[in-house]
Design a protein around this motif. Structure first.
Motif, PDB file in Angstrom:
ATOM      1  N   THR A 221      45.201  58.156  -7.045  1.00 27.44           N
ATOM      2  CA  THR A 221      46.614  58.040  -7.438  1.00 27.44           C
ATOM      3  C   THR A 221      47.000  56.578  -7.311  1.00 27.44           C
ATOM      4  N   LEU A 222      48.250  56.295  -7.640  1.00 25.05           N
ATOM      5  CA  LEU A 222      48.795  54.982  -7.300  1.00 25.05           C
ATOM      6  C   LEU A 222      49.137  55.004  -5.813  1.00 25.05           C
ATOM      7  N   LYS A 243      50.117  49.725  -6.243  1.00 28.59           N
ATOM      8  CA  LYS A 243      48.796  49.359  -6.749  1.00 28.59           C
ATOM      9  C   LYS A 243      48.170  50.557  -7.443  1.00 28.59           C
ATOM     10  N   ASP A 244      47.294  50.287  -8.412  1.00 28.66           N
ATOM     11  CA  ASP A 244      46.662  51.392  -9.121  1.00 28.66           C
ATOM     12  C   ASP A 244      45.402  51.828  -8.368  1.00 28.66           C
ATOM     13  N   GLU A 246      42.424  51.384  -8.752  1.00 25.21           N
ATOM     14  CA  GLU A 246      41.386  50.368  -8.583  1.00 25.21           C
ATOM     15  C   GLU A 246      41.854  49.231  -7.673  1.00 25.21           C
ATOM     16  N   ARG A 248      44.542  47.328  -8.292  1.00 29.41           N
ATOM     17  CA  ARG A 248      45.259  46.275  -9.023  1.00 29.41           C
ATOM     18  C   ARG A 248      46.764  46.468  -8.863  1.00 29.41           C
ATOM     19  N   VAL A 250      50.347  46.871  -9.860  1.00 31.15           N
ATOM     20  CA  VAL A 250      51.013  47.255 -11.107  1.00 31.15           C
ATOM     21  C   VAL A 250      52.517  46.977 -11.078  1.00 31.15           C
ATOM     22  N   LEU A 281      54.943  54.799 -15.671  1.00 29.73           N
ATOM     23  CA  LEU A 281      53.875  55.663 -16.179  1.00 29.73           C
ATOM     24  C   LEU A 281      54.370  57.053 -16.536  1.00 29.73           C
ATOM     25  N   GLY A 286      52.568  59.346 -13.284  1.00 29.68           N
ATOM     26  CA  GLY A 286      52.907  58.350 -12.271  1.00 29.68           C
ATOM     27  C   GLY A 286      52.839  58.856 -10.848  1.00 29.68           C
ATOM     28  N   TYR A 288      52.035  58.971  -7.158  1.00 28.45           N
ATOM     29  CA  TYR A 288      51.618  57.962  -6.192  1.00 28.45           C
ATOM     30  C   TYR A 288      51.710  58.543  -4.797  1.00 28.45           C
TER      31      TYR A 288
END
Ligand code: SF4
Ligand code: SF4
Ligand code: FES
Lengths: 463, 236
Positions: A221-222, A243-244, A246, A248, A250, A281, A286, A288
């Motif tokens: 998830t985020l 963060k996503d 991976e 990163r 966002v 998203l 979306g 998270y």
């Protein structure tokens, strides 16, 4: 559908029910996670003076009143358009860290350690803090001691353990005395030793739970959490970032008052919980998570000595960790960080200052307070009229943020562990254990207080 | 000189003079009678019925704060029956409005709450009315929360008799009665209010409070009013 068991499982803060539906083959066809209490908190505060909100909202929850007090006081600060004096900020941070220590200790030792130390399949009658005291008295004692340490700080500051009226709009209502500071400092080394020992111990049992690690809510998830300018996790005053999966970034630098641009709220059909999602998203993409694990994923580090343990955590589990089982690990790391932070705050020359409260009337008709509660991001958002009467209030609580992910985790655990033909209690216990991993505070998610129980019900087709 | 009379309180003879109330005589003799609406220095109205006493030969219970003494009277201030009715009176006060002590500015400094403790009222046996009542936040310095008002009218009397502004009155009837300001307008619009805060200081509960005070922070100073009134020669 035929009901084959009702199993009220305690050891979670709040009241919820999980329904599990089996198919003809005895495998899980569907799961529903319900929260059974009714909201209403936003309604009954209408018309109240805004400055009463900290104490009213602190009553939502007996476990983390300090979190609500702080988020609410920050929303009030915004309505008054004041920045609390420097000492007040330090003191608010101090009580906040103490709250983390005691809340995390409760979650780990009292609510989850029985599963982890006695085993998910152990006798349910003994799988509780009392069983733990018998089998592993050292661990049980560590839990009690750490919890007491946190509570005594809160008591030393606020003179009242639960629902302290010490946190007020504009600051706090009394300074810290040198005597209380020294008393807390005196207890720190022992508390830190217990935390370190617990982390060491946890690392040794971790390998026994490979199957749980692999199936306890591993869907990526985020992750959302508050950070400071250096990107370190910040519990009291940070900016929100996402963060996503991976790792990163966002979305970053989100101020409290800008949360509506990034967080949408969907209503769930099975539950009174609102389901927040990352707006850019959309819903449900979306999804998270917040809370200890999400904070580690969303930030670069702690900025304290606990970073060494954090580095080892990342080495073992990865730089972005998806398994909700690791909420436990993350919680223990935060416990250590909380103690480090307490030490740093107590050594700050400003901590004994006596100017601790700013006063003002209504200078802004809207205010948002955002903090990290032990369970994750907590947002209080109020609108008032010119006289300061509450016209509208919205609360987004940690368990709300996590509700979508929590639903998925429950489904994943049920699908993996439950076999209706060879039914064992330990299977159900794992379902409730994944809920406990999030340490959800369901009473506050539904804004009513109540008894603590999670019912797991399993339904199978009529023969 | 008012004429001297002699009465008995709980069996003891006490000297008094005509025109005094039972409460005054009892207090002068060091006897405790519970009171809420009564405040030394302003007139008595007999609103709360906590000070009820038994007078021999009289079938009804009488409020000590408004009943004048008469020669030969025999008064009982403590009995099971009195305790019973005082508790009922107090429980009604709680049931009529919305008292959430834990979040109240007056928590731990409240006369109503203290009285409940004193009389051993730990629960209310009557259904709560849960009225939906407003909070008047329009005054720049003070706040009136009808949810915590017991209609004792101390505010009404102190404002009229000591400050001379007569801002407050009681409006409505029966259970719908409310304290009203200047012919029923928001306090912030009151033309007569001098912002003196005397009503706030005498209010026995968290109904009248200073703005911005957090839970438990409101401590009242009603003795000041009593002293001020005494210097001016007592109730008008
Ligand atoms: S006014 Fe007194 S009795 Fe009423 S809520 Fe406040 S403290 Fe409690
Ligand atoms: S506002 Fe206070 S003083 Fe006035 S009637 Fe109500 S309780 Fe009594
Ligand atoms: S004190 Fe006598 S009726 Fe209230």
């Amino acid at each position: 559908m035929k009901k084959i068991t009702i199993d009220p499982v305690t050891r979670i803060e709040g009241h919820a029910r999980i329904d599990i539906y089996l198919n003809e083959q005895g495998r899980v066809a569907d799961t529903h996670f319900h929260v059974t209490q009714v909201r209403g908190f936003e309604k009954f505060t209408e018309g109240r003076p805004f400055y009463e909100m900290p104490s009213i909202t602190a009553r939502i929850c007996g476990i983390c009143p300090v979190s609500h007090l702080l988020a609410s006081a920050k929303a009030c600060d915004a309505i008054m358009s004041v920045s609390p004096p420097e000492t007040a900020v330090l003191l608010r941070e101090l009580i906040h860290c103490a709250q983390f220590v005691q809340s995390h200790a409760l979650s780990f030792f009292h609510l989850s350690a029985p599963d982890l130390l006695l085993g998910f399949d152990s006798d349910p009658a003994r799988r509780n803090i009392f069983g733990l005291i018998e089998d592993n008295p050292d661990m049980a004692r560590a839990g009690v001691a750490l919890r007491r340490f946190g509570q005594e700080i809160i008591e030393g500051l606020a003179k009242e353990r639960i629902h302290p009226s010490w946190i007020v709009p504009g600051g706090v209502n009394a300074p810290l005395t040198a005597e209380v500071r020294d008393r807390i400092l005196g207890g720190l080394p022992a508390a830190r030793k217990l935390a370190v020992r617990t982390i060491e111990f946890f690392k040794t049992v971790l390998d026994n739970y490979a199957e749980e690690v692999a199936h306890f809510g591993t869907t990526p998830t985020l992750y959302a959490g508050l950070v400071d300018e250096q990107g370190n996790s910040q519990w009291y005053d940070g900016l929100l970032q996402f963060k996503d999966p991976e790792g990163r970034l966002v979305a970053a630098d989100i101020r409290a008052r800008d949360y509506p641009e990034f967080i949408g709220e969907a209503s769930l059909k099975d539950s009174y919980l609102k389901a927040p999602y990352f707006k850019p998203l959309g819903y449900p993409a979306g999804v998270y998570r917040v809370g200890p694990l999400a904070r580690l994923n969303a930030s670069d580090g702690f900025g304290t000595a606990a970073d060494a343990e954090l580095a080892e955590f990342r080495q073992r589990c990865g730089s972005v960790v998806h398994s909700s089982f690791h909420y436990h690990y993350a919680r223990l790391l935060e416990l250590l960080h909380g103690l480090d932070k307490i030490e740093r705050l107590l050594h700050d020359p400003g901590i004994l200052g006596t100017h601790v409260r700013a006063t003002a009337g209504v200078n802004c008709l809207e205010g948002v307070g955002m903090i990290e509660a032990p369970r994750g991001v907590l947002i209080h958002h109020y609108k008032v009229d010119e006289n300061g009467a509450i016209r509208w209030a919205n609360l987004i609580v940690a368990t709300g943020h996590n509700s979508l992910a929590l639903n998925r985790s429950v489904a994943q655990v049920a699908e993996h562990f439950i076999d209706g033909d060879h039914f064992k209690e330990g299977m159900l216990n794992r379902v409730s254990a994944v809920v406990r991993a999030y340490d959800p505070c369901l009473s506050c998610s539904t804004h009513a207080d109540g008894t603590l129980a999670l019912d797991v019900r399993v339904f199978k087709p009529h023969a | 000189m008012p004429e001297k009379v002699s009465i008995r309180i709980d069996g003891e003879y006490v000297a008094a003079h005509e025109g005094q109330t039972i409460l005054e005589v009892a207090r002068a003799g060091g006897k405790y009678i519970p009171t809420l609406c009564w405040l030394e220095g302003i007139s008595s109205v007999g609103a709360c019925r906590l000070c009820i006493v038994e007078v021999s030969g009289v079938g009804r219970l009488l409020p000590a704060c408004t009943t004048p003494v008469q020669d030969g009277m025999s008064v009982t201030t403590q009995s099971e029956k009195l305790q019973h009715y005082r508790r009922i009176a107090l429980e009604f006060l709680f049931a009529e409005r919305n008292h959430q002590c834990a979040v109240c500015v007056s928590n731990n400094h409240c006369e109503l709450q203290a009285m409940a403790q004193r009389l051993g009222v730990t629960s209310v046996r009557y259904p709560y009315a849960f009225p939906k009542l407003p909070v008047d936040l329009s005054h720049p310095r003070y706040v009136l929360d009808h949810n915590r008002c017991i209609l004792c009218t101390r505010c009404v009397r102190v404002c009229a008799e000591v400050e001379g502004a007569h801002v407050w009155d009681v409006g409505g009837r029966g259970t719908r009665s409310l304290i009203v300001c200047d012919m029923n307008r928001p306090w912030g619009d009151a033309v007569n209010c001098t912002n003196c805060g005397k009503c706030v200081q005498v209010c026995p509960t968290g109904a009248l409070a200073e703005k911005g005070f957090a839970v438990e922070e409101m401590v009242k100073h009603d003795r000041n009013i009593t002293r001020l009134a005494a210097r001016r020669g007592g109730p008008a």
